[in-house]
Design a protein around this motif. Structure first.
Motif: not given
Length: 108
Positions: A40, A43, A46, A49, A59, A61-63, A83, A86
């Motif tokens: 994602d 994200a 998320s 998720m 799953y 996550s990336h940001d 948050y 990630h």
């Protein structure tokens, strides 16, 4: 002239999310191997998720940044935002090319 605010009109955001989950995530999960991986991108909080995991995805996550509200910093600061940590915090172009995912989503 009245402006139409999509986010407040008849739960637009929730309907859009439900449509994405039902039409995209579920279809992807049917096309994939067992326990497919999903990245994602961007994200944020998320929000997909749980839906992704419910569809059988592993799953990730990336940001670009790990967000921590701080009233001393400028910009949008909201303590209600939750948050998660990630899996990848970097510019998307800085992800190692060795990483492989079955599916990548970006809902920004």
């Amino acid at each position: 002239m009245q402006r139409w605010n999509l986010l407040k009109h008849e739960n637009f955001a929730e309907k859009t999310r439900s449509l994405f989950v039902n039409k995209t995530l579920k279809r992807w999960s049917l096309q994939a191997k067992t326990n497919p991986s999903l990245l994602d991108v961007g994200a944020g909080e998320s929000p997909f998720m749980k839906d992704a995991e419910d569809c059988g995805f592993i799953y990730y996550s990336h940001d670009f940044q790990q967000y921590t509200p701080n009233s001393l910093e400028s910009g949008m600061q909201n303590r209600k935002w939750e948050y998660r940590n990630h899996d990848y915090v970097c510019d998307i172009l800085d992800l190692p090319s060795s990483l492989k995912f079955d599916f990548i989503m970006c809902t920004e």
